[in-house]
Write an enzyme that holds these catalytic residues in place. Structure first.
Site, PDB file in Angstrom:
ATOM      1  N   ARG A  54      -0.761  -3.419   5.773  1.00  0.00           N
ATOM      2  CA  ARG A  54       0.074  -3.988   4.702  1.00  0.00           C
ATOM      3  C   ARG A  54       1.553  -3.810   4.991  1.00  0.00           C
ATOM      4  NH1 ARG A  54      -3.215  -4.016  -0.747  1.00  0.00           N
ATOM      5  NH2 ARG A  54      -5.239  -3.376   0.012  1.00  0.00           N
ATOM      6  N   HIS A  55       1.924  -4.160   6.219  1.00  0.00           N
ATOM      7  CA  HIS A  55       3.336  -4.073   6.599  1.00  0.00           C
ATOM      8  C   HIS A  55       3.591  -4.923   7.843  1.00  0.00           C
ATOM      9  CE1 HIS A  55       1.540  -0.801   9.068  1.00  0.00           C
ATOM     10  NE2 HIS A  55       2.411  -1.221   9.972  1.00  0.00           N
ATOM     11  N   ALA A  56       4.861  -5.064   8.159  1.00  0.00           N
ATOM     12  CA  ALA A  56       5.320  -5.685   9.401  1.00  0.00           C
ATOM     13  C   ALA A  56       6.396  -4.754   9.961  1.00  0.00           C
ATOM     14  CB  ALA A  56       5.895  -7.077   9.142  1.00  0.00           C
TER      15      ALA A  56
END
Length: 140
Positions: A54-56
Site C-alpha cells: 500500500r505504497h509507492a
C-alpha cells in the site's frame, strides 16, 4: 523524472535438478538484476487476510520474490495501468519501479524476499494513495 520500465517479471537462471535441488543466481548487478542492491529484507508469517505494501516510492526500485509459498502483487503505474502478478516460483522476481503503487497478499506459507536499490528512508515512501496519484500525475 527518470524513465523506468513498467512492472515486469524477471526470470533468473535455475541451476540444478530435482534430485539435488536448485540454486538461482543474480550477479554483477545488471544480469539479470536491473540495479545495484543496497538493501535486502524479507517478510514471513503474514496472515492471508492482511494486505501489505500500500505504497509507492520516490526513488527506490525493488525486486520481489516469493521464495516460498505464493504472493499476489497488484501494481498501478502513474498512467493508471493496473497489473496483477502471481509469484510462486522462487527463480522469478517482479521488478517494481519507484512510480508504481503496489500491494501484496500472501499465502499462509509465503516468504517474500525483497532486493532494493536504496537504503531505507522514510521520506522515500508515498503512503497515501491520493498523494501517489497527485505526485505521479504531475510527471505524466
Amino acid at each position: 523524472m527518470a524513465d523506468y520500465p513498467a512492472p515486469h517479471l524477471i526470470e533468473f537462471p535455475r541451476l540444478g535438478a530435482p534430485g539435488i535441488g536448485y540454486i538461482s543466481v543474480g550477479e554483477n548487478a545488471k544480469d539479470p538484476l536491473p540495479f545495484a542492491v543496497q538493501r535486502v529484507f524479507w517478510t514471513y508469517y503474514t496472515p492471508e487476510s492482511i494486505v501489505r505494501g500500500r505504497h509507492a516510492h520516490h526513488r527506490t526500485e525493488q525486486l520481489l520474490f516469493a521464495v516460498a509459498g505464493r504472493i499476489t502483487v497488484t501494481t498501478e503505474t502513474a498512467t493508471g495501468d493496473i497489473q496483477i502478478f502471481r509469484l510462486e516460483d522462487p527463480n522469478v522476481g517482479l521488478y517494481v519501479p519507484p512510480s508504481a503503487w503496489h500491494t501484496m497478499q500472501y499465502s499462509h506459507t509465503a516468504v517474500q524476499l525483497v532486493l532494493a536499490s536504496q537504503a531505507y528512508a522514510e521520506e522515500d515512501y508515498i503512503r497515501e494513495y491520493a498523494a501517489f496519484r497527485e505526485r505521479w500525475a504531475q510527471q505524466t
